[in-house]
Motif scaffolding. Sequence first.
Motif, PDB file in Angstrom:
ATOM      1  N   LEU A  23      88.453  10.191  51.938  1.00  0.00           N
ATOM      2  CA  LEU A  23      89.446   9.998  50.890  1.00  0.00           C
ATOM      3  C   LEU A  23      89.603  11.259  50.048  1.00  0.00           C
ATOM      4  N   LEU A  24      88.513  11.985  49.820  1.00  0.00           N
ATOM      5  CA  LEU A  24      88.579  13.198  49.008  1.00  0.00           C
ATOM      6  C   LEU A  24      89.474  14.259  49.647  1.00  0.00           C
ATOM      7  N   LEU A  68      94.865   8.517  39.155  1.00  0.00           N
ATOM      8  CA  LEU A  68      94.789   7.261  39.894  1.00  0.00           C
ATOM      9  C   LEU A  68      93.989   7.431  41.185  1.00  0.00           C
ATOM     10  N   GLY A  69      94.227   8.509  41.903  1.00  0.00           N
ATOM     11  CA  GLY A  69      93.469   8.775  43.122  1.00  0.00           C
ATOM     12  C   GLY A  69      92.000   9.006  42.849  1.00  0.00           C
ATOM     13  N   LEU A  70      91.698   9.714  41.770  1.00  0.00           N
ATOM     14  CA  LEU A  70      90.306   9.965  41.418  1.00  0.00           C
ATOM     15  C   LEU A  70      89.596   8.683  41.007  1.00  0.00           C
ATOM     16  N   SER A  71      90.287   7.796  40.296  1.00  0.00           N
ATOM     17  CA  SER A  71      89.662   6.527  39.913  1.00  0.00           C
ATOM     18  C   SER A  71      89.415   5.651  41.133  1.00  0.00           C
ATOM     19  N   ILE A  72      90.310   5.666  42.103  1.00  0.00           N
ATOM     20  CA  ILE A  72      90.084   4.925  43.345  1.00  0.00           C
ATOM     21  C   ILE A  72      88.902   5.518  44.099  1.00  0.00           C
ATOM     22  N   LEU A  73      88.791   6.830  44.121  1.00  0.00           N
ATOM     23  CA  LEU A  73      87.665   7.486  44.788  1.00  0.00           C
ATOM     24  C   LEU A  73      86.344   7.112  44.129  1.00  0.00           C
ATOM     25  N   VAL A  74      86.283   7.124  42.811  1.00  0.00           N
ATOM     26  CA  VAL A  74      85.048   6.795  42.100  1.00  0.00           C
ATOM     27  C   VAL A  74      84.663   5.342  42.331  1.00  0.00           C
ATOM     28  N   SER A  75      85.628   4.439  42.263  1.00  0.00           N
ATOM     29  CA  SER A  75      85.302   3.025  42.492  1.00  0.00           C
ATOM     30  C   SER A  75      84.877   2.777  43.934  1.00  0.00           C
ATOM     31  N   MET A  76      85.458   3.504  44.880  1.00  0.00           N
ATOM     32  CA  MET A  76      85.064   3.354  46.279  1.00  0.00           C
ATOM     33  C   MET A  76      83.654   3.870  46.514  1.00  0.00           C
ATOM     34  N   ARG A  78      81.287   4.030  44.248  1.00  0.00           N
ATOM     35  CA  ARG A  78      80.354   3.119  43.569  1.00  0.00           C
ATOM     36  C   ARG A  78      80.102   1.850  44.374  1.00  0.00           C
ATOM     37  N   THR A  79      81.121   1.339  45.028  1.00  0.00           N
ATOM     38  CA  THR A  79      80.940   0.083  45.755  1.00  0.00           C
ATOM     39  C   THR A  79      80.394   0.281  47.157  1.00  0.00           C
ATOM     40  N   HIS A  80      80.791   1.361  47.843  1.00  0.00           N
ATOM     41  CA  HIS A  80      80.411   1.542  49.245  1.00  0.00           C
ATOM     42  C   HIS A  80      79.436   2.692  49.479  1.00  0.00           C
ATOM     43  N   GLY A  81      79.267   3.576  48.542  1.00  0.00           N
ATOM     44  CA  GLY A  81      78.295   4.650  48.682  1.00  0.00           C
ATOM     45  C   GLY A  81      78.818   5.934  49.286  1.00  0.00           C
ATOM     46  N   ASN A  82      80.004   5.942  49.851  1.00  0.00           N
ATOM     47  CA  ASN A  82      80.590   7.169  50.399  1.00  0.00           C
ATOM     48  C   ASN A  82      82.110   7.049  50.376  1.00  0.00           C
TER      49      ASN A  82
END
Length: 93
Positions: A23-24, A68-76, A78-82
């Motif tokens: 995603l990054l 918005l993209g950065l917040s989706i990346l951070v939440s992803m 946090r929940t999945h680890g990568n």
Amino acid sequence: MLMVLIVMFFCGLWVFSSKRKHLLMTLLSLEFIVLILFIALYNYLLLMNGELYMTMFFLSFAVCEGVLGLSILVSMIRTHGNDYFNSFGLLQC
């Protein structure tokens, strides 16, 4: 100058379409495309003697898209680890 911008834009599209695992990398290629579009818009407005306040609107929307993209990346992360797209199921709730 226009040819260089076109080549850079298509290079950004190529990276966006080829780097689908992380995603990054997709977010970085989207930001690259937005910067190229900003430079093209700025050059066009300078060439046509237009008002440059349109570039401020464009930059504000680009910043909102990046946040918005950065917040989706951070939440992803946090929940999945990568940030791999294949590490989570799309049908999972």
